[in-house]
Design a protein around this motif. Structure first.
Motif, PDB file in Angstrom:
ATOM      1  N   ALA A   1       2.841   5.378   3.203  1.00 26.98           N
ATOM      2  CA  ALA A   1       2.880   4.020   2.655  1.00 26.98           C
ATOM      3  C   ALA A   1       1.788   3.151   3.261  1.00 26.98           C
ATOM      4  O   ALA A   1       1.100   2.403   2.554  1.00 26.98           O
ATOM      5  CB  ALA A   1       4.252   3.396   2.890  1.00 26.98           C
TER       6      ALA A   1
ATOM      7  N   ASP B   1      -7.063   1.109  -6.472  1.00 24.73           N
ATOM      8  CA  ASP B   1      -5.696   1.511  -6.183  1.00 24.73           C
ATOM      9  C   ASP B   1      -5.540   3.020  -6.375  1.00 24.73           C
ATOM     10  O   ASP B   1      -5.845   3.530  -7.452  1.00 24.73           O
ATOM     11  CB  ASP B   1      -4.720   0.774  -7.105  1.00 24.73           C
TER      12      ASP B   1
ATOM     13  N   SER C   1       9.904   2.139   2.829  1.00 27.75           N
ATOM     14  CA  SER C   1       8.523   2.592   2.658  1.00 27.75           C
ATOM     15  C   SER C   1       8.127   2.579   1.194  1.00 27.75           C
ATOM     16  O   SER C   1       7.017   2.137   0.834  1.00 27.75           O
ATOM     17  CB  SER C   1       8.356   4.004   3.238  1.00 27.75           C
TER      18      SER C   1
ATOM     19  N   ALA D   1       3.144  -3.663  -2.909  1.00 31.08           N
ATOM     20  CA  ALA D   1       1.770  -3.949  -2.501  1.00 31.08           C
ATOM     21  C   ALA D   1       0.730  -3.425  -3.482  1.00 31.08           C
ATOM     22  O   ALA D   1      -0.464  -3.482  -3.202  1.00 31.08           O
ATOM     23  CB  ALA D   1       1.509  -3.344  -1.119  1.00 31.08           C
ATOM     24  N   GLY D   2       1.140  -2.939  -4.645  1.00 33.71           N
ATOM     25  CA  GLY D   2       0.199  -2.388  -5.617  1.00 33.71           C
ATOM     26  C   GLY D   2      -0.709  -3.440  -6.232  1.00 33.71           C
ATOM     27  O   GLY D   2      -0.398  -4.636  -6.265  1.00 33.71           O
TER      28      GLY D   2
ATOM     29  N   SER E   1       4.359   4.975  -7.558  1.00 35.19           N
ATOM     30  CA  SER E   1       4.651   4.671  -6.153  1.00 35.19           C
ATOM     31  C   SER E   1       5.872   5.438  -5.664  1.00 35.19           C
ATOM     32  O   SER E   1       5.844   6.066  -4.597  1.00 35.19           O
ATOM     33  CB  SER E   1       4.864   3.169  -5.969  1.00 35.19           C
TER      34      SER E   1
ATOM     35  N   THR F   1      -5.745  -0.177  -0.813  1.00 39.81           N
ATOM     36  CA  THR F   1      -5.604  -0.922  -2.069  1.00 39.81           C
ATOM     37  C   THR F   1      -6.330  -2.258  -1.991  1.00 39.81           C
ATOM     38  O   THR F   1      -6.216  -2.970  -0.999  1.00 39.81           O
ATOM     39  CB  THR F   1      -4.116  -1.180  -2.382  1.00 39.81           C
TER      40      THR F   1
ATOM     41  N   VAL G   1       7.621  -1.068   0.082  1.00 40.01           N
ATOM     42  CA  VAL G   1       6.341  -1.621   0.526  1.00 40.01           C
ATOM     43  C   VAL G   1       5.207  -1.083  -0.340  1.00 40.01           C
ATOM     44  O   VAL G   1       4.326  -1.839  -0.788  1.00 40.01           O
ATOM     45  CB  VAL G   1       6.091  -1.293   2.005  1.00 40.01           C
ATOM     46  N   MET G   2       5.209   0.228  -0.584  1.00 44.16           N
ATOM     47  CA  MET G   2       4.155   0.810  -1.402  1.00 44.16           C
ATOM     48  C   MET G   2       4.175   0.229  -2.813  1.00 44.16           C
ATOM     49  O   MET G   2       3.124  -0.068  -3.392  1.00 44.16           O
ATOM     50  CB  MET G   2       4.298   2.332  -1.475  1.00 44.16           C
TER      51      MET G   2
ATOM     52  N   ARG H   1      -2.715   4.706  -6.417  1.00 38.18           N
ATOM     53  CA  ARG H   1      -1.358   5.082  -6.803  1.00 38.18           C
ATOM     54  C   ARG H   1      -1.304   5.932  -8.067  1.00 38.18           C
ATOM     55  O   ARG H   1      -0.499   6.866  -8.153  1.00 38.18           O
ATOM     56  CB  ARG H   1      -0.502   3.824  -6.974  1.00 38.18           C
TER      57      ARG H   1
ATOM     58  N   ARG I   1      -6.443  -5.691  -4.114  1.00 33.46           N
ATOM     59  CA  ARG I   1      -5.744  -6.402  -5.183  1.00 33.46           C
ATOM     60  C   ARG I   1      -6.559  -7.581  -5.682  1.00 33.46           C
ATOM     61  O   ARG I   1      -7.105  -8.339  -4.879  1.00 33.46           O
ATOM     62  CB  ARG I   1      -4.379  -6.893  -4.679  1.00 33.46           C
TER      63      ARG I   1
ATOM     64  N   VAL J   1      -1.332   1.475   1.158  1.00 34.91           N
ATOM     65  CA  VAL J   1      -1.425   0.016   1.128  1.00 34.91           C
ATOM     66  C   VAL J   1      -2.785  -0.457   1.628  1.00 34.91           C
ATOM     67  O   VAL J   1      -3.417  -1.339   1.018  1.00 34.91           O
ATOM     68  CB  VAL J   1      -0.289  -0.617   1.953  1.00 34.91           C
TER      69      VAL J   1
END
Length: 525
Positions: free
Chosen positions: A380, A293, A123, A130-131, A356, A387, A126-127, A295, A389, A384
């Motif tokens: 997570a 994002d 988890s 995927a930022g 993260s 976000t 993945v977090m 995070r 990107r 995701v």
């Protein structure tokens, strides 16, 4: 009940290693090979021009970025010029991101041992991957992942050393790793300031001078190794070891006396304090491409809560408070320096990784064991999907990664560039006897009377052979800079197709003597 892995080092690294490897490869496969602006501009050109011996004959072919430290780009240039497939080159470029994610996941287990599990590792992976800073940078030439790899390795070493190593054994290697990476890309220096803050609070104050001294010794040695040779070259050629940056201090005659700093994304006033909240909504505040994002905001909240908990338990576990304080200060100070100097979000690759794992680590430690795995999975997924990107330019994997078809031109030709489009990668494929001079870009301008501008004028004025303009195929009129040099188009442009752009070489003729806008000055600093 806390689940702990066996003491075997191999077991401790296995889940993070597999997770980091699979997720980075998946991200690379999903996005394709790199084709970003910087690759087209200088990441291939500068090392190739140095290897081919044309760097000193060209003038500002890669614009302002011509003089960035090329050390880390030499392997990339060699792989491309060896005509290897794009997926092979991309694996090399993705290696630093893999290392950064690997050390981030190991740091997660080190800082929050309670709640360890394969599910938590996956988890967090993945977090992290995927930022908005991390994923678009995987497999690219930006080298922000190189910086992050060194910084995450340093943080892990510091956390792993608490209570078992002396200050010099802890902070000298940490400083060395951070310095090596910051020397390769100077924007990484923002994290070095963060490490200074971390060293101040990571343990008893009476030992702080020794921690700082060890950190400084390692950092200076690392930066000297990776930045020193190039800085010496720039000093000898231009009188500024960071040329053209900070030229308000060094006063090199080859550039204007200012810092050449990109201030487009630097927040000011109240916006500087609201950065974590501004990152919650899609915008171009911190990037050319829109991004959002959560995070940073969630990571700061998690770190603050973790530190508060460590403070309440300080009498039982002083080491835990020291590590929590160091991590929080590293993040806060690094973020503050970033806000003050840059504001470009992808430079937060390392900080985004810390945030993260902090989110996952704090939640997994505080939620009851039977609910922890579900909690980190849900968390997570929510982060995701919230976000957005940015994209920096990708293409499908090809073999070879890059192709440039250069038309036959006389060996005594001169090629000029006259706009801000990144085309230096194609210059790298010109014959060695054909120099390239940029007369208009984000660094050179006909009215900008630096010594380099004067030399460019002189070179164009005195060139007796054919002159060609390198540009994108557009059918647009000749750029103003070409006309300002007394040149005009004549004849049919020669196609110079590449796998990235449709380029052409257009023959120019001298309609009038090149005006003398800048008086040429003697060579040398």
């Amino acid at each position: 009940m806390t689940h702990r892995f066996p003491a075997s080092a191999a077991r401790q690294w296995r889940a993070p290693l597999i997770t980091a490897l699979l997720l980075v490869l998946l991200a690379l496969r999903m996005q394709g090979q790199d084709a970003n602006w910087d690759l087209r501009n200088y990441h291939l050109y500068t090392p190739t021009a140095l290897l081919d011996g044309r760097f000193g004959d060209d003038i500002a072919a890669a614009q302002l970025q011509t003089w960035h430290n090329p050390t880390i780009d030499f392997p990339f240039a060699w792989l491309v010029r060896a005509e290897l497939p794009g997926w092979v080159v991309s694996l090399w470029l993705a290696l630093p991101a893999f290392l950064a994610v690997l050390f981030a996941l190991r740091l997660l287990d080190q800082l929050w041992p309670a709640g360890r599990s394969a599910t938590r590792t996956a988890s967090a992976g993945v977090m992290a991957v995927a930022g908005a800073a991390v994923m678009p940078s995987i497999g690219t030439t930006f080298n922000d992942a190189v910086v992050a790899a060194g910084m995450m390795a340093s943080l892990w070493w510091i956390a792993d050393s608490q209570g078992c190593r002396q200050p010099w054994a802890t902070w000298l290697p940490a400083g060395l790793m951070a310095g090596l990476c910051a020397g390769l890309k100077l924007t990484g220096a923002l994290y070095c300031v963060g490490f200074i803050a971390a060293a101040l609070v990571c343990g008893p104050m009476r030992a702080a001078p020794w921690r700082l001294l060890a950190l400084a010794a390692g950092g200076i040695a690392g930066a000297a190794l990776t930045a020193g040779p190039w800085a010496l070259h720039l000093w000898q050629e231009h009188g500024n070891p960071l040329f053209p940056y900070f030229n308000e201090w060094f006063q090199s005659p080859d550039a204007l006396p200012h810092g050449h700093k990109d201030e487009r994304f630097i927040p000011h006033g109240l916006d500087a304090l609201l950065v974590p909240f501004r990152l919650l909504t899609d915008s171009n505040r911190f990037s050319e491409g829109k991004l959002s994002d959560p995070r940073v905001l969630l990571g700061l909240a998690a770190l603050a809560a973790w530190w508060a908990s460590a403070w309440r338990s300080r009498t039982q576990d002083a080491n835990a408070l020291a590590v929590a304080s160091a991590t929080l200060m590293f993040v806060l100070v690094s973020l503050g320096v970033w806000i003050k100097l840059y504001g470009i979000y992808r430079y937060l690759f390392a900080l985004e990784l810390v945030c993260s794992i902090a989110i996952i680590g704090v939640v997994s430690s505080w939620v009851r064991a039977r609910h922890a795995q579900a909690a980190v999975i849900i968390l997570a997924v929510l982060v995701v999907i919230s976000t957005n990107r940015p994209g920096w330019g990708r293409t499908r994997f090809s073999s070879p990664m890059l192709t440039v078809h250069t038309p036959a031109i006389p060996a005594d030709s001169l090629v000029v560039l006259a706009d801000d489009n990144p085309m230096a990668y194609a210059v790298a494929y010109l014959p060695r006897t054909v120099p390239a001079i940029s007369i208009q870009n984000n660094f050179m301008t006909p009215e900008r009377c630096t010594r380099l501008q004067a030399i460019a004028e002189q070179r164009v004025r005195q060139h007796a052979g054919p002159i060609f303009l390198l540009r994108k195929v557009s059918g647009s009129p000749m750029p103003e800079a070409v006309l300002a040099y007394g040149l005009a188009a004549e004849g049919t442009c020669l196609p110079m197709p590449t796998s990235l752009d449709a380029l052409e070489l257009c023959p120019l003729v001298r309609r009038m003597p090149t005006p003398t806008v800048c008086a040429a000055t003697p060579a040398g600093p």
